[in-house]
Design a protein around this motif. Structure first.
Motif, short mmCIF file in Angstrom:
data_model
loop_
_atom_site.label_atom_id
_atom_site.label_comp_id
_atom_site.label_asym_id
_atom_site.label_seq_id
_atom_site.Cartn_x
_atom_site.Cartn_y
_atom_site.Cartn_z
N ARG A 1 0.85 -1.20 0.00
CA ARG A 1 0.00 0.00 0.00
C ARG A 1 0.88 1.25 0.00
N PRO A 2 0.58 2.18 -0.90
CA PRO A 2 1.37 3.42 -0.95
C PRO A 2 1.00 4.35 0.20
N LYS A 3 1.92 5.26 0.51
CA LYS A 3 1.67 6.25 1.57
C LYS A 3 0.57 7.21 1.16
N LEU A 4 0.38 7.42 -0.13
CA LEU A 4 -0.71 8.24 -0.64
C LEU A 4 -1.19 7.63 -1.95
N GLU A 5 -2.48 7.77 -2.19
CA GLU A 5 -3.05 7.21 -3.41
C GLU A 5 -2.69 8.10 -4.59
N ILE A 6 -2.22 7.48 -5.65
CA ILE A 6 -1.83 8.20 -6.86
C ILE A 6 -2.57 7.58 -8.03
N ALA A 7 -3.26 8.40 -8.79
CA ALA A 7 -3.98 7.92 -9.96
C ALA A 7 -3.01 7.46 -11.04
N ILE A 8 -3.42 6.51 -11.83
CA ILE A 8 -2.57 5.95 -12.88
C ILE A 8 -2.15 7.03 -13.88
N GLU A 9 -3.01 8.02 -14.08
CA GLU A 9 -2.70 9.08 -15.05
C GLU A 9 -2.07 10.31 -14.40
N SER B 1 13.92 9.66 -10.71
CA SER B 1 14.37 11.06 -10.65
C SER B 1 14.92 11.51 -11.99
N THR B 2 15.71 10.67 -12.62
CA THR B 2 16.29 11.01 -13.92
C THR B 2 15.21 11.07 -15.00
N LEU B 3 14.31 10.10 -14.99
CA LEU B 3 13.24 10.02 -15.99
C LEU B 3 12.32 11.22 -15.94
N CYS B 4 12.02 11.70 -14.74
CA CYS B 4 11.05 12.79 -14.55
C CYS B 4 11.71 14.16 -14.40
N ASP B 5 12.99 14.24 -14.65
CA ASP B 5 13.71 15.51 -14.53
C ASP B 5 13.52 16.32 -15.79
N GLY B 6 12.73 17.36 -15.69
CA GLY B 6 12.49 18.24 -16.84
C GLY B 6 11.40 17.74 -17.78
N ALA C 1 5.07 7.17 -4.36
CA ALA C 1 4.43 7.76 -3.18
C ALA C 1 5.47 8.02 -2.09
N ASP C 2 6.41 7.09 -1.92
CA ASP C 2 7.49 7.31 -0.95
C ASP C 2 8.33 8.52 -1.34
N MET C 3 8.64 8.62 -2.61
CA MET C 3 9.45 9.74 -3.10
C MET C 3 8.70 11.06 -2.91
N ALA C 4 7.39 11.05 -3.16
CA ALA C 4 6.59 12.27 -2.98
C ALA C 4 6.55 12.67 -1.51
N ALA C 5 6.41 11.69 -0.62
CA ALA C 5 6.40 11.97 0.82
C ALA C 5 7.73 12.55 1.29
N ASP C 6 8.81 12.17 0.63
CA ASP C 6 10.14 12.69 0.97
C ASP C 6 10.48 13.99 0.24
N GLY C 7 9.56 14.47 -0.60
CA GLY C 7 9.77 15.71 -1.33
C GLY C 7 10.70 15.58 -2.52
N LEU C 8 10.92 14.37 -3.00
CA LEU C 8 11.82 14.15 -4.13
C LEU C 8 11.14 14.31 -5.48
N VAL C 9 9.82 14.09 -5.50
CA VAL C 9 9.04 14.30 -6.72
C VAL C 9 7.75 15.03 -6.36
N ALA C 10 7.20 15.72 -7.33
CA ALA C 10 5.90 16.35 -7.19
C ALA C 10 4.92 15.53 -8.01
N THR D 1 11.59 17.12 -8.22
CA THR D 1 11.70 18.42 -7.57
C THR D 1 13.18 18.83 -7.49
N VAL D 2 13.42 20.05 -7.06
CA VAL D 2 14.79 20.53 -6.86
C VAL D 2 15.49 19.63 -5.84
N ARG D 3 14.78 19.28 -4.79
CA ARG D 3 15.35 18.39 -3.77
C ARG D 3 15.70 17.02 -4.37
N GLY D 4 14.84 16.52 -5.24
CA GLY D 4 15.09 15.23 -5.89
C GLY D 4 16.30 15.28 -6.80
#
Length: 125
Positions: free
Chosen positions: A23-31, A59-64, A88-97, A37-40
């Motif tokens: 189970r993810p820390k937060l629900e994220i829709a498939i789309e 992080s590399t894939l979603c950078d830019g 979801a883990d990365m979003a909770a850590d502020g690494l991705v938006a 993020t800068v932190r990521g």
């Protein structure tokens, strides 16, 4: 142990990637769209950072470039549920938006511009 009993290649069980969590820390829709993020970016450039291989790849894939959760799962060749837990883990850590899709009211319609952008994105896949 016989050779045929040993895993081949870089086989890692999906539950090992998520440390057994389903189970993810937060629900994220498939789309939903994901962006580093800068932190990521900063965490991804540090040698020996706390990121795992999957987090660095995301992080590399979603950078830019915004990527949907489905695209990330497909590119990583991981089940959607596993990818959802990692993102979801990365979003909770502020690494991705994560940008969740907005729902339309019954009276609203989808403009042709949006549909053309979606079609163009699908063709690029």
């Amino acid at each position: 142990m016989a050779e045929r009993d040993e895993p081949t290649g870089a086989l890692v069980r999906p539950y090992a990637v998520t440390r057994g969590r389903t189970r993810p820390k937060l629900e994220i829709a498939i789309e939903a769209l994901v962006e580093t993020t800068v932190r990521g970016r900063a965490a991804n450039t540090r040698p020996g950072g706390a990121h795992g291989q999957e987090q660095q790849y995301i992080s590399t894939l979603c950078d830019g470039r915004l990527q949907s959760l489905a695209e990330i799962a497909a590119r990583m060749q991981l089940p959607l549920g596993v990818t959802r837990v990692i993102v979801a883990d990365m979003a909770a850590d502020g690494l991705v938006a994560v940008y969740e899709p907005t729902s339309l009211d019954e009276n609203e319609s989808v403009g042709t511009e949006l549909l053309e952008r979606v079609l163009s994105g699908l063709r690029r896949l």
